[in-house]
Design an enzyme around this catalytic site. Structure first.
Site, PDB file in Angstrom:
ATOM      1  N   GLU A 117      30.351  21.827  -4.072  1.00 36.45           N
ATOM      2  CA  GLU A 117      31.468  22.740  -3.779  1.00 36.45           C
ATOM      3  C   GLU A 117      30.962  24.046  -3.176  1.00 36.45           C
ATOM      4  O   GLU A 117      31.569  24.608  -2.263  1.00 36.45           O
ATOM      5  CB  GLU A 117      32.284  23.026  -5.052  1.00 36.45           C
ATOM      6  CG  GLU A 117      32.995  21.804  -5.631  1.00 36.45           C
ATOM      7  CD  GLU A 117      34.144  21.290  -4.765  1.00 36.45           C
ATOM      8  OE1 GLU A 117      34.487  21.945  -3.766  1.00 36.45           O
ATOM      9  OE2 GLU A 117      34.687  20.206  -5.083  1.00 36.45           O
ATOM     10  N   ARG A 121      31.939  25.111   0.651  1.00 36.57           N
ATOM     11  CA  ARG A 121      32.848  26.258   0.797  1.00 36.57           C
ATOM     12  C   ARG A 121      32.096  27.520   1.229  1.00 36.57           C
ATOM     13  O   ARG A 121      32.568  28.256   2.095  1.00 36.57           O
ATOM     14  CB  ARG A 121      33.605  26.514  -0.507  1.00 36.57           C
ATOM     15  CG  ARG A 121      34.453  25.316  -0.907  1.00 36.57           C
ATOM     16  CD  ARG A 121      35.371  25.595  -2.078  1.00 36.57           C
ATOM     17  NE  ARG A 121      35.782  24.359  -2.731  1.00 36.57           N
ATOM     18  CZ  ARG A 121      36.972  24.136  -3.258  1.00 36.57           C
ATOM     19  NH1 ARG A 121      37.899  25.055  -3.230  1.00 36.57           N
ATOM     20  NH2 ARG A 121      37.251  22.985  -3.845  1.00 36.57           N
ATOM     21  N   ASP A 244      33.905   9.999   0.056  1.00 35.42           N
ATOM     22  CA  ASP A 244      34.402  10.341   1.402  1.00 35.42           C
ATOM     23  C   ASP A 244      33.432  11.069   2.346  1.00 35.42           C
ATOM     24  O   ASP A 244      33.068  10.571   3.408  1.00 35.42           O
ATOM     25  CB  ASP A 244      35.724  11.136   1.286  1.00 35.42           C
ATOM     26  CG  ASP A 244      35.702  12.239   0.220  1.00 35.42           C
ATOM     27  OD1 ASP A 244      34.624  12.525  -0.329  1.00 35.42           O
ATOM     28  OD2 ASP A 244      36.770  12.825  -0.057  1.00 35.42           O
ATOM     29  N   GLU A 360      43.811  16.432   4.280  1.00 26.46           N
ATOM     30  CA  GLU A 360      43.271  15.284   5.025  1.00 26.46           C
ATOM     31  C   GLU A 360      44.277  14.601   5.947  1.00 26.46           C
ATOM     32  O   GLU A 360      43.921  14.149   7.042  1.00 26.46           O
ATOM     33  CB  GLU A 360      42.666  14.267   4.048  1.00 26.46           C
ATOM     34  CG  GLU A 360      41.337  14.704   3.426  1.00 26.46           C
ATOM     35  CD  GLU A 360      41.456  15.716   2.289  1.00 26.46           C
ATOM     36  OE1 GLU A 360      42.603  16.060   1.904  1.00 26.46           O
ATOM     37  OE2 GLU A 360      40.420  16.169   1.782  1.00 26.46           O
ATOM     38  N   THR A 444      33.188  19.316   6.413  1.00 26.37           N
ATOM     39  CA  THR A 444      34.204  18.674   5.574  1.00 26.37           C
ATOM     40  C   THR A 444      35.198  19.692   5.006  1.00 26.37           C
ATOM     41  O   THR A 444      36.262  19.325   4.537  1.00 26.37           O
ATOM     42  CB  THR A 444      33.539  17.859   4.441  1.00 26.37           C
ATOM     43  OG1 THR A 444      34.521  17.020   3.851  1.00 26.37           O
ATOM     44  CG2 THR A 444      32.916  18.754   3.382  1.00 26.37           C
TER      45      THR A 444
HETATM   46  C1  DMJ Z   1      37.837  19.869   0.317  1.00 29.98           C
HETATM   47  O1  DMJ Z   1      37.115  20.691  -0.521  1.00 29.98           O
HETATM   48  C2  DMJ Z   1      36.932  19.067   1.223  1.00 29.98           C
HETATM   49  O2  DMJ Z   1      37.656  18.606   2.306  1.00 29.98           O
HETATM   50  C3  DMJ Z   1      36.281  17.925   0.506  1.00 29.98           C
HETATM   51  O3  DMJ Z   1      35.484  17.140   1.348  1.00 29.98           O
HETATM   52  C4  DMJ Z   1      37.328  17.053  -0.133  1.00 29.98           C
HETATM   53  N1  DMJ Z   1      38.263  17.790  -0.930  1.00 29.98           N
HETATM   54  C5  DMJ Z   1      38.795  19.034  -0.479  1.00 29.98           C
HETATM   55  C6  DMJ Z   1      40.140  18.934   0.208  1.00 29.98           C
HETATM   56  O4  DMJ Z   1      40.971  17.981  -0.236  1.00 29.98           O
END
Ligand code: DMJ
Length: 453
Positions: A117, A121, A244, A360, A444
Site C-alpha cells: 500500500e 500510494r 490483480d 477499476e 496500479t
Molecule cells: C487501489 O489501491 C489499487 O488500484 C490496487 O491495485 C487495487 N485496489 C485499489 C483500488 O480498488
C-alpha cells in the site's frame, strides 16, 4: 438543489441524442460539462478532507473526522491526490496538497507499514508528482522512502514480507500474495532511473519472478504464498484481490521499460488466464476462480477489482476479449445499480455487498474508449460516474457503500477515490491531449509515469 445534482441533470439533457445527428453523437460541450462535474466532485472531496481531516491520512466522510492508518499520519490523501489535481488543473488544491506534504511528511518513523500500500500510494504518488510538477522535494521523499522499504525483501526467497518498519527495517507477516509481492516493478524501476542504483529494479523483478517461477504446470498462480518457504498456502487462482496487479505490472514493465522478460511472463500468464479463468456468458464475460493445479472451477465469483482486466487487455491489444469483459463489467454495474465487491456471476447472488468507491470499472472504460472511440464507453462511464456522485455524496465528501442493496454508507473515503476513480472518470471525457498514453504508463494506483525516451 446541490450544484453537482444540477450539473448531472443538465448534462443528462446534453447527452440525449438529437434527431438530426448521428446516433452516437456526443457533443464537446457535454463532455466539457461532465469534466466540470468531476472537478466539482474532486473539490468537494478535498474540501471535506481539509475541513475535517487535514493532516490525517484520510477523511471519514460521515463522522467528519480524520483517520490514520498507523500510529501517526503519512498524509496519504494529499500524496495520492496531488497528481489528480495537477492533471485536472485544480491549481489551488494542488498548491494546498503540496504545502501539506512538504510541511508535514516524514518517513522517519518507528512504524510498521504495509509495503504494497505504501509503495503504490506514496512511492507512485511522489514519483509521478515529481515528473509532472518538477519539484525535487517530491523525488527526495520518494528516494528516502525507497531506501526504507528495501529491507522488506530480505527473505530467503527474495519475495517481500508484507510489513516493514520504516526506521528499523524489521519485517513481519510472511504469508503474502502475488499482488503484494509483485507490484513494485514500475515504482522501483523509476527509483533505479533516478538514483542510478540498479538494486531497486533488480529487487522488484526478482520478487515478481519468484512468483512466476512457482506457477503451476498449467501456468496459474495461487492466492497465498509463504515468502520464507516459497510454498503456496492457498492454491485458488483468480485475477482479483491479492493477485490483480502482479499480472498488471508484468505487462506494464514491458510498456514502461521495454522489459522483454516481463512481456514473455505476461504472455504465458495471460494465455493460462484466458484458457482456464475466462468465462463467456450471455451477460458478458467474467473471470472465475479455479484450482491453480487442475484448472477446475472453485467459486464463480467476480467483482469490482476483477474489472481492471479489460483495461490491461486493451493495452496489450486484445480488444475483442476486453470488450466482452467490459460487457460483463457493465452488466455487473447495471444489475446492482453500483457494483458489488463480489458476486456469483452464474446466479447473480451477491457474496460481498460493499462498494469501496473503486476505480477499476471506470479504468477499463477509459482504456477502451481511448482505443476504440466507441461512444458506448462514454455512456457507461457517465452512468457510473453519475451513480457514484449522486449516491455516495455526503455533506463533507464521498462515502464507500457498506451494502449496495440497502445503500447504507460506510464511514470511509479511501485515498484512491481521488487518486484513481475521479482521475479516470475525468480523463474519459477530457481531450486526449490532457494525457498521451504513448508517453506515460499508469501505475496500479493511477499515477502516470513517463516512458523514458
Ligand atoms: C487501489 O489501491 C489499487 O488500484 C490496487 O491495485 C487495487 N485496489 C485499489 C483500488 O480498488
Amino acid at each position: 438543489m446541490r450544484k453537482i445534482t444540477l450539473l448531472i441533470i443538465l448534462t443528462g439533457f446534453l447527452f440525449q441524442v438529437p434527431a438530426v445527428l448521428p446516433a452516437q453523437y456526443l457533443s464537446d460541450a457535454a463532455k466539457k460539462l461532465q469534466c466540470d462535474i468531476i472537478i466539482d466532485a474532486c473539490r468537494h472531496a478535498w474540501k471535506g478532507y481539509i475541513h475535517d481531516a487535514s493532516g490525517y491520512d484520510a477523511l471519514m466522510p460521515i463522522s467528519k473526522k480524520g483517520q490514520n492508518w498507523y500510529s501517526s499520519s503519512l498524509l496519504m490523501t494529499p500524496v495520492d491526490a496531488f497528481d489528480t489535481f495537477y492533471l485536472l488543473k485544480m491549481k489551488h488544491e494542488a498548491d494546498e496538497a503540496k504545502a501539506i506534504i512538504f510541511e508535514g511528511l516524514s518517513f522517519n518513523k518507528n512504524m510498521d507499514v504495509q509495503l504494497f500500500e505504501v509503495s503504490i500510494r506514496f512511492l507512485g504518488g511522489l514519483i509521478s508528482s515529481y515528473e509532472l510538477d518538477g519539484d525535487p522535494r517530491f523525488l527526495n521523499l520518494a528516494k528516502d522512502l525507497g531506501k526504507r522499504l528495501l529491507p522488506a525483501f530480505n527473505s530467503p526467497t527474495g519475495m517481500p514480507f508484507r510489513y516493514v518498519n520504516l526506521q528499523t527495517g524489521k519485517t513481519r507477516d510472511p504469508l503474502s500474495n502475488p499482488a503484494e509481492i509483485g507490484t513494485y516493478l514500475l515504482e522501483f524501476g523509476k527509483l533505479t532511473q533516478y538514483t542510478g542504483d540498479s538494486v531497486y529494479y533488480k529487487t522488484a523483478k526478482k520478487a515478481s519472478f519468484e512468483v512466476f517461477k512457482r506457477r503451476s504446470k498449467i501456468g496459474l498462480v495461487g492466492t497465498i504464498i509463504d515468502v520464507n518457504t516459497g510454498n503456496w498456502v492457498n492454491a485458488e487462482s483468480q485475477i482479483g484481490a491479492r493477485i490483480d496487479s502482479y499480472y498488471e505490472y508484468l505487462y506494464k514493465s514491458w510498456l514502461l521499460f521495454g522489459d522483454q522478460d516481463c512481456k514473455a511472463a505476461w504472455e504465458v500468464s495471460n494465455d493460462a488466464i484466458i484458457k482456464y479463468l475466462y468465462v463467456k456468458t450471455a451477460k458478458g464475460a467474467f473471470f472465475t476462480r479455479v484450482d491453480m493445479n487442475t484448472g477446475r472451477e472453485q467459486q464463480p465469483l467476480y467483482g469490482a477489482l476483477d474489472a481492471f482486466y479489460a483495461g490491461i487487455l486493451t493495452l496489450s491489444g486484445n480488444l475483442t476479449l476486453a470488450q466482452n469483459i467490459q460487457q460483463g463489467n457493465t452488466y455487473m454495474w447495471a444489475k446492482f445499480h453500483l457494483e458489488p465487491e463480489e458476486f456469483n456471476f452464474r446466479n447473480d447472488s451477491i457474496t460481498s455487498p460493499g462498494y469501496a468507491l473503486r476505480p477499476e470499472n471506470l479504468e477499463s472504460c477509459f482504456y477502451l474508449y481511448r482505443a476504440t472511440k466507441d461512444e458506448q464507453y462514454l455512456r457507461m462511464a457517465k452512468r457510473m460516474t453519475d451513480d457514484i456522485l449522486s449516491k455516495c455524496k455526503t455533506t463533507d465528501g464521498f462515502a464507500a457503500v457498506k451494502d449496495i442493496r440497502t445503500m447504507e454508507l460506510e464511514d470511509s473515503m479511501e485515498s484512491f477515490f481521488l487518486a484513481e476513480t475521479l482521475k479516470y472518470a475525468y480523463l474519459i471525457f477530457a481531450p486526449e491531449s490532457t494525457l498521451d498514453l504513448k508517453k506515460i504508463v499508469f501505475t496500479t494506483e493511477a499515477h502516470p509515469l513517463k516512458i523514458a525516451k
